[in-house]
Design a protein around this motif. Structure first.
Motif, PDB file in Angstrom:
ATOM      1  N   GLY A  34      -2.323   2.993  -6.273  1.00  0.00           N
ATOM      2  CA  GLY A  34      -3.609   3.119  -6.166  1.00  0.00           C
ATOM      3  C   GLY A  34      -4.310   1.973  -5.917  1.00  0.00           C
ATOM      4  N   TRP A  35      -5.222   1.879  -5.062  1.00  0.00           N
ATOM      5  CA  TRP A  35      -6.470   0.787  -4.740  1.00  0.00           C
ATOM      6  C   TRP A  35      -7.734   1.434  -5.360  1.00  0.00           C
ATOM      7  CZ3 TRP A  35      -5.559  -4.278  -4.149  1.00  0.00           C
ATOM      8  CH2 TRP A  35      -4.358  -4.677  -3.698  1.00  0.00           C
ATOM      9  N   PHE A  36      -8.521   0.552  -5.975  1.00  0.00           N
ATOM     10  CA  PHE A  36      -9.876   1.162  -6.648  1.00  0.00           C
ATOM     11  C   PHE A  36     -10.517   0.105  -6.503  1.00  0.00           C
ATOM     12  CE2 PHE A  36      -9.043   4.904  -8.977  1.00  0.00           C
ATOM     13  CZ  PHE A  36      -7.702   5.032  -9.074  1.00  0.00           C
ATOM     14  N   ARG A  37     -11.871  -0.050  -6.329  1.00  0.00           N
ATOM     15  CA  ARG A  37     -12.874  -1.179  -6.258  1.00  0.00           C
ATOM     16  C   ARG A  37     -14.295  -0.690  -7.135  1.00  0.00           C
ATOM     17  NH1 ARG A  37     -15.023   0.184  -0.001  1.00  0.00           N
ATOM     18  NH2 ARG A  37     -16.101   1.918  -0.517  1.00  0.00           N
ATOM     19  N   GLN A  38     -14.645  -1.719  -7.420  1.00  0.00           N
ATOM     20  CA  GLN A  38     -15.601  -2.015  -8.345  1.00  0.00           C
ATOM     21  C   GLN A  38     -16.870  -2.923  -7.840  1.00  0.00           C
ATOM     22  OE1 GLN A  38     -15.228  -2.363 -12.409  1.00  0.00           O
ATOM     23  NE2 GLN A  38     -17.007  -1.280 -13.107  1.00  0.00           N
ATOM     24  N   ALA A  39     -18.111  -2.461  -7.436  1.00  0.00           N
ATOM     25  CA  ALA A  39     -19.131  -3.061  -7.033  1.00  0.00           C
ATOM     26  C   ALA A  39     -20.050  -3.438  -8.117  1.00  0.00           C
ATOM     27  CB  ALA A  39     -19.790  -2.541  -5.787  1.00  0.00           C
ATOM     28  N   PRO A  40     -20.737  -4.443  -8.021  1.00  0.00           N
ATOM     29  CA  PRO A  40     -21.586  -4.700  -8.939  1.00  0.00           C
ATOM     30  C   PRO A  40     -22.678  -3.858  -9.516  1.00  0.00           C
ATOM     31  CG  PRO A  40     -21.593  -6.833  -7.496  1.00  0.00           C
ATOM     32  CD  PRO A  40     -20.704  -5.594  -7.030  1.00  0.00           C
ATOM     33  N   LYS A  42     -21.940  -0.645 -10.462  1.00  0.00           N
ATOM     34  CA  LYS A  42     -21.470   0.587 -10.203  1.00  0.00           C
ATOM     35  C   LYS A  42     -20.206   0.742 -10.969  1.00  0.00           C
ATOM     36  CE  LYS A  42     -23.516   0.790  -5.704  1.00  0.00           C
ATOM     37  NZ  LYS A  42     -23.410   1.131  -4.188  1.00  0.00           N
ATOM     38  N   GLU A  43     -19.633   1.860 -11.061  1.00  0.00           N
ATOM     39  CA  GLU A  43     -18.471   2.219 -11.539  1.00  0.00           C
ATOM     40  C   GLU A  43     -17.424   2.116 -10.725  1.00  0.00           C
ATOM     41  OE1 GLU A  43     -20.009   5.996 -14.507  1.00  0.00           O
ATOM     42  OE2 GLU A  43     -18.608   6.354 -13.011  1.00  0.00           O
ATOM     43  N   ARG A  44     -16.163   1.802 -11.101  1.00  0.00           N
ATOM     44  CA  ARG A  44     -14.874   1.745 -10.489  1.00  0.00           C
ATOM     45  C   ARG A  44     -14.798   3.045  -9.666  1.00  0.00           C
ATOM     46  NH1 ARG A  44     -10.204  -1.479 -13.434  1.00  0.00           N
ATOM     47  NH2 ARG A  44     -12.123  -2.758 -13.738  1.00  0.00           N
ATOM     48  N   GLU A  45     -14.375   2.820  -8.305  1.00  0.00           N
ATOM     49  CA  GLU A  45     -14.216   3.801  -7.682  1.00  0.00           C
ATOM     50  C   GLU A  45     -12.794   3.990  -6.778  1.00  0.00           C
ATOM     51  OE1 GLU A  45     -17.161   4.555  -4.601  1.00  0.00           O
ATOM     52  OE2 GLU A  45     -16.662   2.582  -3.561  1.00  0.00           O
ATOM     53  N   PHE A  46     -12.298   5.062  -6.522  1.00  0.00           N
ATOM     54  CA  PHE A  46     -10.970   5.280  -5.947  1.00  0.00           C
ATOM     55  C   PHE A  46     -11.036   4.948  -4.414  1.00  0.00           C
ATOM     56  CE2 PHE A  46      -7.098   7.093  -4.613  1.00  0.00           C
ATOM     57  CZ  PHE A  46      -7.332   7.773  -3.246  1.00  0.00           C
ATOM     58  N   VAL A  47     -10.037   4.045  -3.840  1.00  0.00           N
ATOM     59  CA  VAL A  47     -10.338   3.915  -2.596  1.00  0.00           C
ATOM     60  C   VAL A  47      -9.210   4.666  -1.569  1.00  0.00           C
ATOM     61  CG1 VAL A  47      -9.987   1.800  -0.747  1.00  0.00           C
ATOM     62  CG2 VAL A  47     -11.395   1.538  -2.936  1.00  0.00           C
ATOM     63  N   ALA A  48      -7.835   4.272  -2.046  1.00  0.00           N
ATOM     64  CA  ALA A  48      -6.707   4.820  -1.555  1.00  0.00           C
ATOM     65  C   ALA A  48      -5.434   4.973  -2.605  1.00  0.00           C
ATOM     66  CB  ALA A  48      -6.405   4.103  -0.189  1.00  0.00           C
ATOM     67  N   ALA A  49      -4.545   5.547  -2.210  1.00  0.00           N
ATOM     68  CA  ALA A  49      -3.120   5.690  -2.906  1.00  0.00           C
ATOM     69  C   ALA A  49      -2.000   6.081  -2.192  1.00  0.00           C
ATOM     70  CB  ALA A  49      -3.455   6.597  -4.196  1.00  0.00           C
ATOM     71  N   ILE A  50      -0.951   5.821  -2.728  1.00  0.00           N
ATOM     72  CA  ILE A  50       0.218   6.055  -1.686  1.00  0.00           C
ATOM     73  C   ILE A  50       1.323   6.281  -3.013  1.00  0.00           C
ATOM     74  CG2 ILE A  50       0.986   3.724  -1.630  1.00  0.00           C
ATOM     75  CD1 ILE A  50       2.224   4.388   1.062  1.00  0.00           C
ATOM     76  N   ARG A  51       2.262   7.403  -2.654  1.00  0.00           N
ATOM     77  CA  ARG A  51       3.303   7.946  -3.403  1.00  0.00           C
ATOM     78  C   ARG A  51       4.456   6.899  -3.345  1.00  0.00           C
ATOM     79  NH1 ARG A  51       3.672  12.369  -6.256  1.00  0.00           N
ATOM     80  NH2 ARG A  51       2.640  13.514  -4.768  1.00  0.00           N
ATOM     81  N   TRP A  52       4.962   6.248  -4.303  1.00  0.00           N
ATOM     82  CA  TRP A  52       6.010   5.166  -3.807  1.00  0.00           C
ATOM     83  C   TRP A  52       7.140   5.824  -3.325  1.00  0.00           C
ATOM     84  CZ3 TRP A  52       5.037   0.147  -4.652  1.00  0.00           C
ATOM     85  CH2 TRP A  52       6.424  -0.721  -4.472  1.00  0.00           C
ATOM     86  N   SER A  53       7.619   6.925  -3.627  1.00  0.00           N
ATOM     87  CA  SER A  53       8.683   7.808  -2.950  1.00  0.00           C
ATOM     88  C   SER A  53       8.129   8.774  -2.100  1.00  0.00           C
ATOM     89  CB  SER A  53       9.800   8.406  -3.847  1.00  0.00           C
ATOM     90  OG  SER A  53      10.078   7.495  -4.649  1.00  0.00           O
ATOM     91  N   GLY A  54       8.643   8.514  -0.709  1.00  0.00           N
ATOM     92  CA  GLY A  54       7.877   9.497   0.260  1.00  0.00           C
ATOM     93  C   GLY A  54       6.960   8.955   1.133  1.00  0.00           C
TER      94      GLY A  54
END
Length: 125
Positions: A34-40, A42-54
């Protein structure tokens, strides 16, 4: 498990960046990356994710249609292509790994047990 993120930088609004996350230390076949991000301030938030298999992917609504997550299994690397960047995308971006997630939990930050260091993305207006 080691996750090494890179590719951040300063870009103008409307521009593009590609982040990379090199994963090592184990076989990731049953993992979700997954990729997450945190702005000054603010809380860390979800951006995108990918399943390694498939390769099943999931995106936050705020980045759908602009960001694309992908992987290169041979290189052990996950990418986040970010297009049409906006000032509100400015944040430290983190890659993370989680074992055995189901699709509905791809965005659950508490499920991710491995984290890389962040890479700063700054989008100027």
């Amino acid at each position: 498990v080691q996750l090494q993120a890179s590719g951040g930088g300063l870009v103008r609004a409307g521009g593009s960046l590609r982040l990379s996350c090199v994963a090592s230390g184990r076989t990731f076949n049953n993992y979700v990356m997954g990729w997450f991000r945190q702005a000054p301030g603010k809380e860390r938030e979800f951006v995108a994710a990918i399943r390694w298999s498939g390769g099943t992917t999931r995106y936050a609504d705020s980045v759908k249609g602009r960001f694309t997550i992908s992987k290169d299994t041979a290189k052990g690397t996950v990418y986040l292509q970010m297009n049409s960047l906006k000032p509100e995308d400015t944040a430290v971006y983190y890659c993370a790994a989680a074992y055995g997630l189901i699709f509905s939990t791809f965005d659950d930050i508490s499920k991710y047990g491995y984290w890389g260091q962040g890479t700063q993305v700054t989008v100027s207006s």
